[in-house]
Enzyme design. Structure first.
Site, PDB file in Angstrom:
ATOM      1  N   HIS A 131       0.814  -1.217   0.000  1.00 30.81           N
ATOM      2  CA  HIS A 131       0.000   0.000   0.000  1.00 30.81           C
ATOM      3  C   HIS A 131       0.848   1.268   0.000  1.00 30.81           C
ATOM      4  O   HIS A 131       0.344   2.351  -0.280  1.00 30.81           O
ATOM      5  CB  HIS A 131      -0.985   0.004   1.177  1.00 30.81           C
ATOM      6  CG  HIS A 131      -0.380   0.278   2.518  1.00 30.81           C
ATOM      7  ND1 HIS A 131      -0.019  -0.714   3.388  1.00 30.81           N
ATOM      8  CD2 HIS A 131      -0.089   1.442   3.144  1.00 30.81           C
ATOM      9  CE1 HIS A 131       0.462  -0.178   4.493  1.00 30.81           C
ATOM     10  NE2 HIS A 131       0.436   1.139   4.375  1.00 30.81           N
ATOM     11  N   ASP A 161       0.143  -7.653   1.421  1.00 27.09           N
ATOM     12  CA  ASP A 161       0.627  -6.276   1.562  1.00 27.09           C
ATOM     13  C   ASP A 161       2.154  -6.200   1.580  1.00 27.09           C
ATOM     14  O   ASP A 161       2.734  -5.419   2.329  1.00 27.09           O
ATOM     15  CB  ASP A 161       0.054  -5.621   2.826  1.00 27.09           C
ATOM     16  CG  ASP A 161       0.121  -4.098   2.767  1.00 27.09           C
ATOM     17  OD1 ASP A 161       0.290  -3.552   1.656  1.00 27.09           O
ATOM     18  OD2 ASP A 161       0.036  -3.462   3.830  1.00 27.09           O
ATOM     19  N   SER A 235       4.613   2.435   7.960  1.00 25.86           N
ATOM     20  CA  SER A 235       4.376   1.269   7.110  1.00 25.86           C
ATOM     21  C   SER A 235       5.582   0.951   6.248  1.00 25.86           C
ATOM     22  O   SER A 235       6.155   1.831   5.604  1.00 25.86           O
ATOM     23  CB  SER A 235       3.173   1.518   6.197  1.00 25.86           C
ATOM     24  OG  SER A 235       1.986   1.141   6.826  1.00 25.86           O
TER      25      SER A 235
END
Length: 481
Positions: A131, A161, A235
């Site tokens: 993402h 992911d 992230s």
């Protein structure tokens, strides 16, 4: 890039890789957990002055410090900047006169920040979250020594992911990998990333749980849970143990008020063993191939448990076994209840699907089954799950369209069916009104829940073929001609 949620959305908890990325959203769905702690725009805030150094010893006794380990690790954690060209719509469509009059550009550049981890210094390989880089037109990596490099996209796997990039640089530092299967609740860990774009930041905590796989909205899951602070921008960053070894890739945080409200001690990371397996497949062929049993199942409820003589209400009961599948080769039958796979408890149909999604295409699997109330153990090798099918292979009336498995994040919303991956313009099926991104929920040819079932249902070749299609939250019937 995560924008502040509206009042209505604050009633939901969101956990979706794309939601933390704003304009980079792949699914853009409101889910039940907070969005991945991912891309955030640079806030333009001033740097915070460093605190005074603590003494290295008190009364002659050395003070414990993570500094020596972090000096080795920090150069391997990078900031990732993603840029995407976004079309600017106007009330008058694409009228060039209107655009000139009001100075409205045709497109703008959306920029977002995340983190990444160098795992191979010789080849310049960098792991991050899907993402963080999804749909980006340009990705650059900022190293700890100040260098900024354009990154080459190698491949990604949205359902876990994980994304892999390559940077053309020398004198890189990589983080050695630990065995994440050996993690225990209570182990100390350190999270490193670039939260809110303020710069490289280190937080610490412990492993709160392992094997988390019941988080709505994410894809295939086997998360490490930690109370080390993970905020937007973290992230793709590193979760390391006290030896400076990579144990996970930080990916998501939980907060009922949204990711912009900050960290409350519930963070999630992808285990490095899983990320490394995905990396190997991406390097080998650019795609991730998964195994499947080739069966349909449903949850065991109290009524089914009583009818099958089960001592507890859990497991996945087999409702269909497809011919030629791994399940058929194993000897599975309708009515069998799967309670464990390779020793891992299977509490419901979703848990079994999640287990399969984390297995390689040729993985060996041992199933603990209850049949007619008696325990039974079956072993089989999984077979590769199809990723996409051409409509013309299934039925000539579907020619011009390709169908793919639903993203796992959508399945955890409660959807079942297949995704319309691509519709060729001016094709036969395009004239029926089918569009890219539609979800086929059912068909007059039979019921199905995934691509394997869709192929089996289409084998019936009904005289009148009607698809039940979901688009923008509305379901309607589309006759195929």
């Amino acid at each position: 890039m995560q924008h502040a949620p509206s009042t209505a959305r604050r009633t939901l908890l969101a956990l979706t890789a794309a939601a933390a990325f704003g304009g980079f959203a792949a699914t853009g769905l409101n889910l039940m957990l907070d969005a991945p702690a991912g891309a955030q725009p640079p806030p333009g805030m001033a740097s915070v002055p460093a605190a005074a150094a603590l003494p290295t010893a008190v009364s002659g006794v050395p003070v414990p410090s993570l500094a020596p380990m972090l000096k080795r690790v920090l150069p391997a954690v990078v900031s990732v900047t993603s840029k995407q060209r976004v079309r600017v719509n106007t009330p008058f469509g694409d009228d060039p006169v209107f655009r000139r009059m009001f100075g409205i550009p045709q497109e703008r550049i959306a920029q977002s920040l995340g983190s990444g981890v160098i795992i191979d210094a010789q080849r310049g390989l960098v792991l991050t979250n899907n993402h963080v880089v999804e749909d980006a037109d340009e990705v650059s990596v900022n190293l700890a020594d100040g260098r900024t490099l354009k990154a080459e996209f190698v491949g990604s796997d949205p359902d876990t992911d994980v994304a892999l990039m390559r940077i053309p640089a020398q004198d890189l530092t990589a983080i050695p990998m630990a065995n994440s299967d050996r993690l225990q609740i209570g182990d100390f860990v350190v999270a490193i990333g670039n939260p809110f774009g303020v710069g490289q930041t280190v937080t610490s905590g412990i492993i709160s749980a392992v094997g988390r796989n019941n988080l709505p909205g994410a894809g295939f899951q086997n998360f490490i849970q930690t109370d080390a602070s993970i905020n937007p921008g973290n992230s793709g960053g590193a979760l390391v143990n006290l030896n400076g070894e990579l144990v996970g890739i930080n990916t998501a945080s939980f907060n009922p008020r949204g990711s912009m409200a900050g960290n409350i001690g519930l963070g999630f990371a992808i285990p490095v063993n899983l990320a490394n397996s995905i990396k190997d497949q991406l390097l080998a062929g650019g795609v991730v191939r998964r195994g499947t049993l080739g069966i349909d199942t449903q949850d065991v409820d109290a009524k089914i448990a009583r009818g099958l003589g089960l001592a507890e209400t859990r497991g996945a009961v087999v409702t269909r076994v497809y011919p030629g599948s791994a399940g058929a080769a194993a000897g599975l039958k309708i009515g069998d209840v799967i309670l464990a796979a390779n020793g891992e408890h299977i509490d419901n149909a979703e848990a079994l699907r999640n287990f399969q999604g984390l297995q390689a295409a040729n993985a060996r699997v041992t199933l603990d089954v209850r049949r007619d109330g008696k325990p039974l153990q079956l072993a089989t090798g999984l077979r590769e799950a199809p990723k996409a099918l051409q409509g013309a292979q299934l039925d000539e009336r579907l020619g011009g369209a390709s169908f793919a498995e639903l993203p796992e994040s959508l399945r955890r919303q409660g959807l079942a069916g297949v995704l319309v991956e691509k519709v060729v313009r001016d094709s036969r099926i395009a004239r029926t009104g089918l569009r890219d991104g539609d979800v086929v929920l059912g068909a007059s040819s039979g019921e199905f829940s995934d691509l394997t079932g869709f192929r089996a249902a289409m084998s019936a070749q009904p005289q009148q073929l009607v698809l039940r299609v979901l688009r923008n939250g509305r379901a309607y019937n589309v006759p195929m001609r």
